[in-house]
Design an enzyme around this catalytic site. Structure first.
Site, PDB file in Angstrom:
ATOM      1  N   TYR A   1     -16.957  58.105  35.250  1.00 18.40           N
ATOM      2  CA  TYR A   1     -15.991  58.350  34.165  1.00 18.40           C
ATOM      3  C   TYR A   1     -14.986  59.314  34.761  1.00 18.40           C
ATOM      4  CZ  TYR A   1     -19.030  61.556  31.548  1.00 18.40           C
ATOM      5  OH  TYR A   1     -19.875  62.549  31.019  1.00 18.40           O
ATOM      6  N   GLU A   2     -15.576  60.580  35.359  1.00 18.71           N
ATOM      7  CA  GLU A   2     -15.022  61.724  35.842  1.00 18.71           C
ATOM      8  C   GLU A   2     -13.771  61.388  37.048  1.00 18.71           C
ATOM      9  OE1 GLU A   2     -16.991  65.369  35.704  1.00 18.71           O
ATOM     10  OE2 GLU A   2     -18.619  64.157  35.596  1.00 18.71           O
TER      11      GLU A   2
ATOM     12  N   HIS B   1     -19.284  63.736  21.183  1.00 13.86           N
ATOM     13  CA  HIS B   1     -20.000  64.294  22.363  1.00 13.86           C
ATOM     14  C   HIS B   1     -20.781  65.857  21.877  1.00 13.86           C
ATOM     15  CE1 HIS B   1     -20.664  65.610  26.615  1.00 13.86           C
ATOM     16  NE2 HIS B   1     -20.084  66.678  26.184  1.00 13.86           N
TER      17      HIS B   1
ATOM     18  N   HIS C   1     -20.190  61.913  37.134  1.00 15.40           N
ATOM     19  CA  HIS C   1     -20.170  60.808  36.485  1.00 15.40           C
ATOM     20  C   HIS C   1     -19.034  59.864  36.765  1.00 15.40           C
ATOM     21  CE1 HIS C   1     -21.672  63.485  33.323  1.00 15.40           C
ATOM     22  NE2 HIS C   1     -22.418  62.530  33.003  1.00 15.40           N
TER      23      HIS C   1
ATOM     24  N   ASN D   1     -28.343  59.729  19.460  1.00 16.35           N
ATOM     25  CA  ASN D   1     -27.322  59.171  18.132  1.00 16.35           C
ATOM     26  C   ASN D   1     -27.887  57.921  18.260  1.00 16.35           C
ATOM     27  OD1 ASN D   1     -25.802  59.109  20.721  1.00 16.35           O
ATOM     28  ND2 ASN D   1     -24.867  57.451  19.685  1.00 16.35           N
TER      29      ASN D   1
ATOM     30  N   MET E   1     -24.263  56.697  30.087  1.00 19.46           N
ATOM     31  CA  MET E   1     -23.294  56.691  31.188  1.00 19.46           C
ATOM     32  C   MET E   1     -23.839  57.423  32.452  1.00 19.46           C
ATOM     33  SD  MET E   1     -20.047  57.804  28.638  1.00 19.46           S
ATOM     34  CE  MET E   1     -19.972  57.299  27.139  1.00 19.46           C
ATOM     35  N   SER E   2     -24.863  57.217  32.703  1.00 18.51           N
ATOM     36  CA  SER E   2     -25.317  57.934  34.015  1.00 18.51           C
ATOM     37  C   SER E   2     -26.519  57.147  34.440  1.00 18.51           C
ATOM     38  CB  SER E   2     -25.598  59.242  33.674  1.00 18.51           C
ATOM     39  OG  SER E   2     -26.825  59.421  32.657  1.00 18.51           O
TER      40      SER E   2
ATOM     41  N   HIS F   1     -22.546  70.448  31.260  1.00 21.37           N
ATOM     42  CA  HIS F   1     -22.749  70.023  32.459  1.00 21.37           C
ATOM     43  C   HIS F   1     -22.356  71.139  33.663  1.00 21.37           C
ATOM     44  CE1 HIS F   1     -24.271  65.857  32.621  1.00 21.37           C
ATOM     45  NE2 HIS F   1     -23.591  65.932  31.519  1.00 21.37           N
TER      46      HIS F   1
ATOM     47  N   SER G   1     -26.783  65.601  29.958  1.00 21.25           N
ATOM     48  CA  SER G   1     -26.069  66.496  29.029  1.00 21.25           C
ATOM     49  C   SER G   1     -26.848  67.287  28.025  1.00 21.25           C
ATOM     50  CB  SER G   1     -25.097  65.565  28.220  1.00 21.25           C
ATOM     51  OG  SER G   1     -24.181  64.593  28.904  1.00 21.25           O
TER      52      SER G   1
ATOM     53  N   ALA H   1     -28.921  61.886  28.265  1.00 20.79           N
ATOM     54  CA  ALA H   1     -28.435  61.681  26.653  1.00 20.79           C
ATOM     55  C   ALA H   1     -28.217  60.178  26.477  1.00 20.79           C
ATOM     56  CB  ALA H   1     -27.445  62.718  26.405  1.00 20.79           C
TER      57      ALA H   1
HETATM   58  N1  HPA Z   1     -23.197  55.427  24.351  1.00 19.37           N
HETATM   59  C1  HPA Z   1     -23.177  56.051  25.568  1.00 19.37           C
HETATM   60  N2  HPA Z   1     -23.230  56.964  26.210  1.00 19.37           N
HETATM   61  C2  HPA Z   1     -24.109  57.799  25.298  1.00 19.37           C
HETATM   62  C3  HPA Z   1     -24.247  57.538  23.838  1.00 19.37           C
HETATM   63  C4  HPA Z   1     -23.807  56.196  23.393  1.00 19.37           C
HETATM   64  O1  HPA Z   1     -24.212  56.204  22.175  1.00 19.37           O
HETATM   65  N3  HPA Z   1     -24.902  58.630  23.357  1.00 19.37           N
HETATM   66  C5  HPA Z   1     -25.256  59.668  24.400  1.00 19.37           C
HETATM   67  N4  HPA Z   1     -24.544  59.201  25.591  1.00 19.37           N
END
Ligand code: HPA
Length: 292
Positions: free
Chosen positions: A88-89, A254, A86, A241, A217-218, A64, A33, A116
């Protein structure tokens, strides 16, 4: 191999790309991402939209792009996957990992995979990079592993050793190159969750307790398949973050993830370029500190 087998579909995708790419890749690079800008640095690029590659799934997520960019970086033939799909898609783990098998089929022996991630280690700051030393596959422990399915010996072993998924030498080089380039790069354990909701504070406490430094998540499904294909793997997270705690009750969005990733992408590019240079000249970047 039957016409419905995964190995057959991989051959179809690889054969299409062989007809489109001027050179076959030695290294595959997956950009997470907001990390797409590195694909713009590929020299003599040939861009192939995923929609034109048989069996490639197209991402539905902003940030993406869904393109394979073939060309060279630091003189090394690469195929850069700009964008991934992903869990989740709603895609299957076989669809998510299909591009990795295709890259290997084309000849890539090394996978550099980026993402990310949220920082769990209290010393991590937004914008830091983290080289993956290991991972925790939470969906995998709960029954979602990309190797579940028919046994196809052509693709790899049935029971895969995963005691050391990330290549020690590539990791040491990445850390040394980052330190020399003045990029804030750490090392740690990546925990993968299914998403797309971000973690609760209780989940964050749990992930810290089980030894994770970052959460995303990847990446992990692709790493499993790359190891199944016996590729050498380097994984790098951009900490976009820091995770919320009672003392630091931050929200995550996001948009924030994308903007921090974009700002960190120059440091990431410096490391990826240094690692690629070292593949042509291993003495150029050993951890002992030669010039990158
Ligand atoms: N959690 C899960 N996936 C992420 C995060 C997060 O805080 N930041 C970027 N991808």
């Amino acid at each position: 191999m039957t016409t419905s087998s995964l190995a057959y579909r991989v051959r179809e995708a690889a054969s299409t790309l062989r007809g489109r790419l001027p050179a076959l890749p030695r290294v595959g690079i997956i950009l997470g991402s907001g990390l797409g800008p590195l694909a713009d640095e590929v020299e003599n690029p040939t861009v192939v939209p995923y929609a034109e590659i048989p069996h490639f799934a197209v991402s539905t997520v902003s940030g993406h792009a869904g393109q394979l960019v073939g060309g060279t970086l630091e003189g090394v033939p690469v195929a850069v996957l700009r964008g991934r799909v992903h869990l989740y898609e709603g895609y299957s783990l076989q669809q998510i990992t299909f591009p990795v098998r295709t890259l290997h089929r084309l000849g890539a022996e090394v996978l550099i995979i980026t993402n990310a991630a949220g920082g769990l280690n209290p010393s991590f700051r937004a914008g830091d990079l983290m080289v993956l030393r290991d991972h925790i596959n939470l969906p995998g422990l709960a029954g979602l592993n990309p190797l579940i399915g028919a046994d196809e010996p052509e693709l790899g072993v049935r029971f895969l050793d995963m005691s050391a998924p990330y290549d020690d030498e590539l990791r040491a080089r990445a850390l040394a190159i980052g330190a020399r380039a003045g990029v804030s790069v750490r090392e740690g354990v990546y925990a993968v969750v299914a998403g797309p909701s971000y973690e609760t504070r209780a989940e964050i406490r749990y992930l810290r307790t089980i030894g994770a430094d970052a959460v995303g998540m990847s990446t992990v499904p692709e790493v499993i398949v790359a190891r199944h294909e016996r590729m050498r793997v380097l994984g790098i997270s951009v900490i976009t973050n820091v995770a919320a705690t009672e003392e630091n009750p931050v929200d995550v969005s996001h948009e924030e993830v994308l903007s921090v990733a974009e700002r960190a992408s120059a440091g990431l590019a410096a490391i990826v370029r240094g690692v690629l240079r070292s593949l042509n000249d291993p003495s150029s970047s050993d951890a002992a500190g030669g010039e990158a």
